[in-house]
Design a protein around this motif. Structure first.
Motif, PDB file in Angstrom:
ATOM      1  N   ALA B  40       0.830  -1.209   0.000  1.00 27.45           N
ATOM      2  CA  ALA B  40       0.000   0.000   0.000  1.00 27.45           C
ATOM      3  C   ALA B  40       0.866   1.262   0.000  1.00 27.45           C
ATOM      4  O   ALA B  40       0.517   2.275  -0.601  1.00 27.45           O
ATOM      5  CB  ALA B  40      -0.922  -0.012   1.209  1.00 27.45           C
ATOM      6  N   TYR B  41       2.008   1.168   0.642  1.00 30.45           N
ATOM      7  CA  TYR B  41       2.872   2.338   0.766  1.00 30.45           C
ATOM      8  C   TYR B  41       3.462   2.759  -0.589  1.00 30.45           C
ATOM      9  O   TYR B  41       3.822   3.913  -0.780  1.00 30.45           O
ATOM     10  CB  TYR B  41       3.976   2.008   1.773  1.00 30.45           C
ATOM     11  N   ILE B  42       3.535   1.798  -1.542  1.00 30.25           N
ATOM     12  CA  ILE B  42       4.165   2.138  -2.821  1.00 30.25           C
ATOM     13  C   ILE B  42       3.298   3.121  -3.617  1.00 30.25           C
ATOM     14  O   ILE B  42       3.816   3.971  -4.344  1.00 30.25           O
ATOM     15  CB  ILE B  42       4.487   0.885  -3.668  1.00 30.25           C
ATOM     16  N   GLY B  43       1.976   3.010  -3.476  1.00 32.90           N
ATOM     17  CA  GLY B  43       1.081   3.941  -4.155  1.00 32.90           C
ATOM     18  C   GLY B  43       1.348   5.357  -3.680  1.00 32.90           C
ATOM     19  O   GLY B  43       1.431   6.309  -4.459  1.00 32.90           O
ATOM     20  N   HIS B  44       1.502   5.479  -2.359  1.00 33.80           N
ATOM     21  CA  HIS B  44       1.773   6.775  -1.748  1.00 33.80           C
ATOM     22  C   HIS B  44       3.139   7.296  -2.209  1.00 33.80           C
ATOM     23  O   HIS B  44       3.266   8.435  -2.648  1.00 33.80           O
ATOM     24  CB  HIS B  44       1.755   6.593  -0.226  1.00 33.80           C
ATOM     25  N   GLY B  45       4.128   6.407  -2.127  1.00 38.87           N
ATOM     26  CA  GLY B  45       5.492   6.806  -2.452  1.00 38.87           C
ATOM     27  C   GLY B  45       5.665   7.132  -3.916  1.00 38.87           C
ATOM     28  O   GLY B  45       6.264   8.157  -4.279  1.00 38.87           O
ATOM     29  N   LEU B  46       5.107   6.283  -4.776  1.00 43.01           N
ATOM     30  CA  LEU B  46       5.301   6.464  -6.213  1.00 43.01           C
ATOM     31  C   LEU B  46       4.617   7.732  -6.722  1.00 43.01           C
ATOM     32  O   LEU B  46       5.111   8.385  -7.642  1.00 43.01           O
ATOM     33  CB  LEU B  46       4.780   5.237  -6.966  1.00 43.01           C
ATOM     34  N   SER B  47       3.482   8.080  -6.125  1.00 47.77           N
ATOM     35  CA  SER B  47       2.811   9.305  -6.544  1.00 47.77           C
ATOM     36  C   SER B  47       3.707  10.512  -6.246  1.00 47.77           C
ATOM     37  O   SER B  47       3.745  11.480  -7.009  1.00 47.77           O
ATOM     38  CB  SER B  47       1.455   9.444  -5.853  1.00 47.77           C
ATOM     39  N   LEU B 195      -7.024  13.620  -8.890  1.00 50.02           N
ATOM     40  CA  LEU B 195      -6.970  13.322  -7.459  1.00 50.02           C
ATOM     41  C   LEU B 195      -5.889  14.093  -6.717  1.00 50.02           C
ATOM     42  O   LEU B 195      -6.021  14.369  -5.525  1.00 50.02           O
ATOM     43  CB  LEU B 195      -6.732  11.809  -7.255  1.00 50.02           C
ATOM     44  N   GLY B 196      -4.811  14.396  -7.405  1.00 49.95           N
ATOM     45  CA  GLY B 196      -3.691  15.051  -6.736  1.00 49.95           C
ATOM     46  C   GLY B 196      -2.737  14.016  -6.146  1.00 49.95           C
ATOM     47  O   GLY B 196      -3.155  12.945  -5.708  1.00 49.95           O
ATOM     48  N   VAL B 197      -1.461  14.362  -6.158  1.00 44.36           N
ATOM     49  CA  VAL B 197      -0.406  13.457  -5.688  1.00 44.36           C
ATOM     50  C   VAL B 197      -0.680  12.961  -4.269  1.00 44.36           C
ATOM     51  O   VAL B 197      -0.502  11.795  -3.940  1.00 44.36           O
ATOM     52  CB  VAL B 197       0.953  14.202  -5.735  1.00 44.36           C
ATOM     53  N   THR B 198      -1.113  13.871  -3.403  1.00 37.97           N
ATOM     54  CA  THR B 198      -1.242  13.534  -1.991  1.00 37.97           C
ATOM     55  C   THR B 198      -2.415  12.597  -1.697  1.00 37.97           C
ATOM     56  O   THR B 198      -2.485  12.025  -0.614  1.00 37.97           O
ATOM     57  CB  THR B 198      -1.387  14.814  -1.152  1.00 37.97           C
TER      58      THR B 198
END
Lengths: 286, 287
Positions: B40-47, B195-198
């Motif tokens: 799940a963290y990769i979605g956050h990080g990659l964005s 959606l925006g990066v964040t």
């Protein structure tokens, strides 16, 4: 003992052969200078303590470890050249039981390579899945989630996944650990039945008396091959000491050769009262 | 009654609604694999990494979609390679690579202050900024991702369920991982405007978790997650018009509301125990 061993005719070529093979992972070899041959129809236990290299030896057959020296061949072809297609059953503890797959979906994964670019499974594969599920007695569970099954049923699911592509060789990593005695017995007899049908079976286990002692062929592993042969020949105090680094007396009981895994308890019950210096340097018959 | 249909009178809104539906469905589809791989963290990080690529593309006057996608793909591959070394954990690898990339973007923005306003939309999402070109790009990525995941359905399933064993059964797991990194990078790039990066991470994670609470079948989970993502995208954008809040925030808040509903439904059906076990970090008891 499980009377399932098919004795290969003399002169039969080995189905798996390690020739002076040293293999392991990126950090270096785990097993060293292995010279070993397994015949078609063999039913073998790779026995040893944790970290001895049982899983590495098992995975070396699949071409899944780094070969530092020597070679390993399956069916006469080096695993370096072509990775063999063999049924493989991993340790149940490595499975993600929360993953949303049903029994049927999990078993069908065994046929992924047969219809790689189709999003569905052809009729012939579905029929084969049904046949294997019926053979293993879990057809009624096909729509169940894998996490909702008992330990024995879960083992059968992954056995079915390995068998659905009709392999002539089956590798199992600790297939009976965490199972109760009755389920363990059922799984061993199921494997013996498959072996009688001609499937070569190699399993890694740390259970000496519950599993290895019942198989026709045992290979003791501890960083390399310590001993190889029938339990009656392999289970000696010297072999056990070299495999486990502990003194373990051998017990003969109703035709089985067993290893006393609690030597001090046995010593206390020994009516002859063994001497302190050589207390377990003997085989003793009950 | 007319008030309810009022936003549909605006062309930009209809375009944004279609974009949000496609992006929501796409994130829901990709999210199933992300959540089940416990990444799940990769979605956050990659964005965040893609944000750096977007700024670099802007500065170098390079095509935004190609530049940012390439940057995101390279970041995903780099994370994958670093993780395979096993000395560095996946979370640490993601943390280092993606925050460094994000920091590069921030540094360039502070150096060239002229386009700060454009990147505010990239950070928080702005439905007003969805152009016909953006809509085509979103459609192209959605079709590509769907085609890849349908054709390679069985291989992606096995590689997600048991990557170590899948290769013994003839699945080319390194290729599967590489293709997935490409699809993921494309998804994040086209989702940025809406959606925006964040907030992309939430759109990737919430729909599959909602779906997992409702089913034990992988195939059904894929369909439910895609549908939930699309529904949340459309509904969130629609509600943002009346609430006058940013499009990304509205989509994510609506998704969170749907998650609460699914969790309640799951609890009422007596499935809470199994549902909880299904969430990452809560392994089911060994039978």
């Amino acid at each position: 003992m499980l009377s399932s061993h098919r004795v290969p005719p003399p002169g039969t070529s080995p189905v798996i052969e390690w020739r002076n093979a040293s293999c392991g992972y990126d950090r270096g070899p785990v097993i060293h200078e292995v010279d070993l041959s397994l015949a078609p129809g063999d039913f073998v236990a790779l026995l040893g303590p944790s970290g001895a290299g049982k899983t590495t030896l098992l995975r070396s057959i699949l071409g899944a470890v780094r070969i530092y020296a020597g070679d390993i061949s399956v069916g006469g072809t080096s695993v370096k050249r072509r990775r063999p297609r063999i049924g493989y059953v991993p340790q149940l503890q490595t499975i993600d039981w929360t993953f949303p797959v049903t029994v049927e979906e999990a078993v069908m994964m065994g046929c992924t390579a047969e219809s790689r670019w189709l999003p569905w499974y052809p009729r012939r594969i579905r029929d084969r899945v049904t046949a294997v599920l019926e053979q293993l007695g879990i057809d009624h569970l096909r729509r169940q989630h894998i996490g909702a099954l008992s330990g024995g049923q879960q083992q059968r699911v992954f056995l079915a996944r390995a068998l659905v592509s009709n392999p002539n060789m089956l590798l199992l990593d600790e297939p009976t650990s965490s199972l109760d005695i009755k389920t363990r017995d059922e799984i061993l007899h199921l494997l013996a039945a498959l072996n009688r049908q001609g499937v070569t079976i190699v399993l890694a286990t740390h259970e000496i008396n519950a599993v290895a002692a019942h198989l026709p062929h045992v290979v003791c592993v501890n960083g390399g091959i310590v001993a190889n042969g029938a339990p009656a020949d392999v289970f000696t105090p010297e072999t056990m000491r070299r495999t486990y680094g502990a003194e373990m007396p051998i017990v003969h009981y109703e035709g089985l050769v067993l290893v006393a895994e609690r030597p001090h308890l046995l010593h206390a019950r020994n009516p002859n009262g063994a001497t302190a210096g050589g207390q377990f340097e003997y085989e003793h018959t009950v | 009654m007319n008030t309810l249909f009022e936003p549909f009178a605006y062309e930009f809104f209809v375009r944004g609604l279609i974009a949000a539906g496609l992006v929501g469905g796409l994130c829901g589809l990709i999210g199933v694999y992300i959540v089940l791989r416990r990444m799940a963290y990769i979605g956050h990080g990659l964005s965040h990494a893609v944000f750096g690529g977007a700024v670099v593309s802007y500065v170098m006057a390079f095509n935004f979609y190609l530049g940012a996608s390439l940057w995101g793909f390279l970041s995903a591959v780099l994370i994958s390679l670093t993780t395979r070394k096993r000395v560095i954990g996946a979370d640490a690898a993601i943390g280092i690579i993606t925050t460094a990339s994000f920091a590069l973007g921030v540094a360039l923005i502070s150096r060239y202050r002229t386009f700060t306003r454009d990147f505010e939309a990239a950070l928080f999402g702005n439905i007003l900024g969805v152009s016909p070109g953006d809509l085509w790009a979103i459609t192209a990525v959605a079709v590509f991702a769907a085609a890849v995941l349908i054709i390679g359905y069985k291989q992606f399933l096995f590689a997600t369920f048991d990557p170590d064993v899948a290769r013994f059964y003839g699945v080319a797991t390194p290729w599967v991982d590489t293709v997935f990194s490409l699809v993921l990078a494309g998804t994040i790039v086209v989702s940025m405007q809406v959606l925006g990066v964040t907030l992309i991470a939430a759109a990737i994670v919430i729909p599959p978790i909602v779906a997992r609470l409702l089913t034990d079948s992988f195939r059904t989970m894929i369909l439910l997650s895609t549908g939930t993502g699309a529904f949340c995208g459309v509904s969130g954008i629609y509600l943002s018009y009346f609430a006058d809040v940013s499009s990304g925030a509205s989509v994510v808040l609506f998704s969170a509301f749907i998650f609460v509903l699914a969790l309640t439904y799951s609890a009422v059906r007596g499935r809470l125990g199994r549902g909880r076990a299904a969430l990452p970090g809560h392994p089911a008891p060994f039978n």
